[in-house]
Scaffold this motif. Structure first.
Motif, PDB file in Angstrom:
ATOM      1  N   ALA A  20       7.465   5.981  -3.466  1.00  0.00           N
ATOM      2  CA  ALA A  20       8.238   5.766  -4.689  1.00  0.00           C
ATOM      3  C   ALA A  20       7.945   4.365  -5.224  1.00  0.00           C
ATOM      4  CB  ALA A  20       9.728   5.926  -4.416  1.00  0.00           C
ATOM      5  N   SER A  21       8.090   4.191  -6.531  1.00  0.00           N
ATOM      6  CA  SER A  21       7.718   2.919  -7.166  1.00  0.00           C
ATOM      7  C   SER A  21       8.728   1.805  -6.939  1.00  0.00           C
ATOM      8  CB  SER A  21       7.535   3.120  -8.676  1.00  0.00           C
ATOM      9  OG  SER A  21       6.517   4.054  -8.925  1.00  0.00           O
ATOM     10  N   THR A  22      10.006   2.178  -6.811  1.00  0.00           N
ATOM     11  CA  THR A  22      11.066   1.180  -6.642  1.00  0.00           C
ATOM     12  C   THR A  22      12.085   1.699  -5.627  1.00  0.00           C
ATOM     13  OG1 THR A  22      12.519   2.112  -8.351  1.00  0.00           O
ATOM     14  CG2 THR A  22      10.843   0.505  -9.070  1.00  0.00           C
ATOM     15  N   PRO A  23      12.903   0.812  -5.042  1.00  0.00           N
ATOM     16  CA  PRO A  23      13.966   1.272  -4.143  1.00  0.00           C
ATOM     17  C   PRO A  23      14.935   2.220  -4.848  1.00  0.00           C
ATOM     18  CG  PRO A  23      13.669  -1.101  -3.953  1.00  0.00           C
ATOM     19  CD  PRO A  23      12.839  -0.654  -5.121  1.00  0.00           C
ATOM     20  N   LYS A  24      15.209   1.940  -6.127  1.00  0.00           N
ATOM     21  CA  LYS A  24      16.135   2.784  -6.890  1.00  0.00           C
ATOM     22  C   LYS A  24      15.588   4.199  -7.025  1.00  0.00           C
ATOM     23  CE  LYS A  24      18.708   2.960 -11.252  1.00  0.00           C
ATOM     24  NZ  LYS A  24      18.971   2.282 -12.548  1.00  0.00           N
ATOM     25  N   GLU A  25      14.292   4.328  -7.341  1.00  0.00           N
ATOM     26  CA  GLU A  25      13.673   5.656  -7.447  1.00  0.00           C
ATOM     27  C   GLU A  25      13.712   6.375  -6.101  1.00  0.00           C
ATOM     28  OE1 GLU A  25       9.731   5.554  -8.979  1.00  0.00           O
ATOM     29  OE2 GLU A  25      10.339   4.959 -10.997  1.00  0.00           O
ATOM     30  N   ARG A  26      13.359   5.642  -5.038  1.00  0.00           N
ATOM     31  CA  ARG A  26      13.368   6.234  -3.699  1.00  0.00           C
ATOM     32  C   ARG A  26      14.743   6.773  -3.336  1.00  0.00           C
ATOM     33  NH1 ARG A  26      12.818   1.831   0.789  1.00  0.00           N
ATOM     34  NH2 ARG A  26      14.920   1.415   0.001  1.00  0.00           N
ATOM     35  N   ASN A  27      15.777   5.955  -3.512  1.00  0.00           N
ATOM     36  CA  ASN A  27      17.136   6.368  -3.163  1.00  0.00           C
ATOM     37  C   ASN A  27      17.633   7.490  -4.067  1.00  0.00           C
ATOM     38  OD1 ASN A  27      17.020   4.394  -1.235  1.00  0.00           O
ATOM     39  ND2 ASN A  27      18.332   2.943  -2.330  1.00  0.00           N
ATOM     40  N   GLU A  51       0.820  -1.204   0.000  1.00  0.00           N
ATOM     41  CA  GLU A  51       0.000   0.000   0.000  1.00  0.00           C
ATOM     42  C   GLU A  51       0.860   1.263   0.000  1.00  0.00           C
ATOM     43  OE1 GLU A  51      -3.571   2.016   2.725  1.00  0.00           O
ATOM     44  OE2 GLU A  51      -2.228   0.516   3.578  1.00  0.00           O
ATOM     45  N   ALA A  52       1.904   1.276   0.815  1.00  0.00           N
ATOM     46  CA  ALA A  52       2.730   2.481   0.988  1.00  0.00           C
ATOM     47  C   ALA A  52       3.762   2.659  -0.124  1.00  0.00           C
ATOM     48  CB  ALA A  52       3.447   2.432   2.335  1.00  0.00           C
ATOM     49  N   LYS A  53       4.141   1.560  -0.787  1.00  0.00           N
ATOM     50  CA  LYS A  53       5.247   1.546  -1.745  1.00  0.00           C
ATOM     51  C   LYS A  53       6.560   1.826  -0.994  1.00  0.00           C
ATOM     52  CE  LYS A  53       2.397   0.569  -4.983  1.00  0.00           C
ATOM     53  NZ  LYS A  53       2.254  -0.872  -5.345  1.00  0.00           N
ATOM     54  N   TYR A  54       7.551   2.360  -1.683  1.00  0.00           N
ATOM     55  CA  TYR A  54       8.881   2.510  -1.081  1.00  0.00           C
ATOM     56  C   TYR A  54       9.034   3.903  -0.468  1.00  0.00           C
ATOM     57  CZ  TYR A  54       9.999  -1.884  -3.304  1.00  0.00           C
ATOM     58  OH  TYR A  54       9.996  -3.205  -3.661  1.00  0.00           O
ATOM     59  N   CYS A  55       9.360   3.907   0.822  1.00  0.00           N
ATOM     60  CA  CYS A  55       9.458   5.156   1.592  1.00  0.00           C
ATOM     61  C   CYS A  55      10.812   5.215   2.299  1.00  0.00           C
ATOM     62  CB  CYS A  55       8.343   5.223   2.636  1.00  0.00           C
ATOM     63  SG  CYS A  55       6.681   4.912   2.019  1.00  0.00           S
ATOM     64  N   LEU A  56      11.230   6.415   2.630  1.00  0.00           N
ATOM     65  CA  LEU A  56      12.482   6.584   3.367  1.00  0.00           C
ATOM     66  C   LEU A  56      12.522   7.934   4.063  1.00  0.00           C
ATOM     67  CD1 LEU A  56      15.389   5.838   4.186  1.00  0.00           C
ATOM     68  CD2 LEU A  56      16.152   6.565   1.929  1.00  0.00           C
ATOM     69  N   THR A  57      12.848   7.886   5.343  1.00  0.00           N
ATOM     70  CA  THR A  57      13.212   9.089   6.088  1.00  0.00           C
ATOM     71  C   THR A  57      14.720   9.004   6.287  1.00  0.00           C
ATOM     72  OG1 THR A  57      11.091   9.232   7.227  1.00  0.00           O
ATOM     73  CG2 THR A  57      12.954  10.372   8.239  1.00  0.00           C
ATOM     74  N   ALA A  58      15.461   9.876   5.616  1.00  0.00           N
ATOM     75  CA  ALA A  58      16.924   9.815   5.629  1.00  0.00           C
ATOM     76  C   ALA A  58      17.507  11.028   6.340  1.00  0.00           C
ATOM     77  CB  ALA A  58      17.467   9.755   4.203  1.00  0.00           C
ATOM     78  N   SER A  59      18.669  10.812   6.927  1.00  0.00           N
ATOM     79  CA  SER A  59      19.405  11.910   7.547  1.00  0.00           C
ATOM     80  C   SER A  59      20.856  11.843   7.108  1.00  0.00           C
ATOM     81  CB  SER A  59      19.329  11.813   9.074  1.00  0.00           C
ATOM     82  OG  SER A  59      20.182  12.759   9.672  1.00  0.00           O
ATOM     83  N   ALA A  60      21.427  13.011   6.827  1.00  0.00           N
ATOM     84  CA  ALA A  60      22.833  13.066   6.430  1.00  0.00           C
ATOM     85  C   ALA A  60      23.483  14.286   7.051  1.00  0.00           C
ATOM     86  CB  ALA A  60      22.967  13.113   4.911  1.00  0.00           C
ATOM     87  N   LYS A  61      24.757  14.153   7.379  1.00  0.00           N
ATOM     88  CA  LYS A  61      25.487  15.273   7.973  1.00  0.00           C
ATOM     89  C   LYS A  61      26.785  15.505   7.222  1.00  0.00           C
ATOM     90  CE  LYS A  61      27.191  17.141  12.327  1.00  0.00           C
ATOM     91  NZ  LYS A  61      27.422  16.907  13.766  1.00  0.00           N
ATOM     92  N   LYS A  62      27.019  16.783   6.864  1.00  0.00           N
ATOM     93  CA  LYS A  62      28.293  17.195   6.272  1.00  0.00           C
ATOM     94  C   LYS A  62      28.721  18.477   6.967  1.00  0.00           C
ATOM     95  CE  LYS A  62      27.965  15.102   1.674  1.00  0.00           C
ATOM     96  NZ  LYS A  62      28.045  15.336   0.210  1.00  0.00           N
TER      97      LYS A  62
END
Length: 390
Positions: free
Chosen positions: A259-266, A236-247
């Protein structure tokens, strides 16, 4: 002169249209950051400023990103001393029965809080999530109630939890913006990235049931600076991600729903992170738990209690801008009576520039303060009376 006029005219046209053309190009570029997602948001952690938004308040199933709130309540309990990393957590029949992603806990099996947190953050263990919920609150239902209370406390009006895991259930939903704010709150606790930022690890290492964990967030390995936070997937949700990055000094949170695929999400998360780090910069102002002021406490063991920052505080600007002439303003609550618990909000730190509010952040009690005893209050009264009559 006659030949110069056409050139001058062309130059003036370019000069006048360039800013709007640049603005249009920037708008077009940002619109492509997450064009394949149902919703998305990009914000800077310390300031909470949104740098990109696409349908970020649309209610959608969050899948296992639900565990951002689960982990937040675990980290709060650790911070408050209610549980410890080495505490043993027993797995109930119910926790062991969870489907979906799991670390295959058996009924009666015990792991430490640290191991359970590892199983949730890296392996997205539904069984570990329920086991921790029962350990902290007595039941998953009670823990879910606390999740919704915390969401309300954070001002999240478009979130409703029905479980700790993100498994599909009617009335279980959130938004990209709300999920980013939950991650913002979770990342106050520095220790969490030890788990969310680990790509692979093991559980039951000294047994014949050694279990290999691989982070469901592959960007932890493939995008420099990514150290969290949580993926999610259901039909139902498809591919989701809550990401955090620090620079450097800048920490960014990027969220994608549907997102439709992991590749699209990333790929879309990567575009948002690239955009943030190339276009913006932060100016760190205060660290978490930094003493800012003190406030009087009536009938407390001490007359005053320190107010500290509840989170790291930074100011966000476009690259090249500065934050000179920023002024600090402190608003404190009045008529505070003991007892006071550590972390109780007792004031607000406001940063302003040219009269405009740039940021507001809660100030909280540095530690617990109990009521003073009768003898202490008597001595204090005598001391105050003596000073008054000198």
């Amino acid at each position: 002169m006659k030949h110069l006029l056409p050139k001058l005219l062309i130059f003036m046209i370019i000069l006048l249209t360039a800013p709007s053309a640049f603005a249009e190009q920037t708008k077009q570029n940002t619109s492509e950051l997450a064009h394949e997602a149902k919703s998305a948001v990009l914000l800077e952690r310390d300031s909470g400023k949104v740098m990109y938004d696409k349908n970020s308040h649309e209610k959608l199933p969050p899948a296992s990103m639900t565990k951002v709130m689960t982990m937040l309540l675990i980290m709060e309990a650790l911070d408050e001393g209610k549980i410890k990393m080495k505490d043993k957590v027993r797995t109930s029949e119910y926790a062991a029965s969870m489907g979906g992603s799991q670390i295959f806990l058996e009924p009666g099996e015990e792991m430490t809080v640290e191991e359970m947190l590892k199983g949730i953050a890296i392996g997205s263990g539904n069984d570990a999530s329920v086991a921790m919920a029962e350990h902290i609150a007595g039941s998953e239902e009670e823990f879910v109630g606390r999740m919704n209370e915390k969401a309300a406390e954070l001002g999240l009006k478009d979130t409703s939890f029905q479980n700790t895991t993100g498994l599909p259930e009617k009335g279980h939903y959130s938004t990209a913006y709300d999920m980013a704010i939950m991650a913002k709150e979770l990342l106050k606790y520095d220790r969490i990235t030890k788990f969310t930022g680990t790509y692979e690890g093991y559980l039951r290492e000294n047994t014949d049931k050694k279990f290999w964990l691989v982070n469901t967030n592959r960007l932890v390995k493939f995008y420099p600076g990514v150290d969290g936070v949580k993926t999610g997937f259901t039909n139902e949700a498809k591919y989701c991600l809550t990401a955090s990055a620090k620079k450097g000094n800048m920490r960014v949170i990027a969220v994608v729903f549907g997102a439709s695929t992991p590749k699209e999400r990333n790929g879309q998360i990567t575009k948002m992170l690239d955009y943030a780090f190339s276009q913006y910069q932060t100016y760190p102002m205060y660290k978490r738990n930094q003493i800012i002021s003190s406030v009087k406490v009536n009938k407390g063991q001490n007359k005053k209690i320190n107010l500290v920052t509840s989170e790291p505080i930074s100011l966000l600007t476009k690259k090249g801008e500065n934050v000179e002439s920023v002024k600090k303003e402190i608003k404190q609550k009045g008529d505070i009576h003991a007892p006071v618990r550590k972390g109780t909000e007792l004031g607000t730190l406001i940063l302003k520039k040219d009269g405009k509010v740039l940021q507001e952040s809660p100030l909280v009690a540095e530690k617990d303060m109990d009521q003073a005893g009768t003898w202490t209050l008597f001595k204090r009264t005598i001391s105050d009376w003596t000073k008054w009559n000198e």
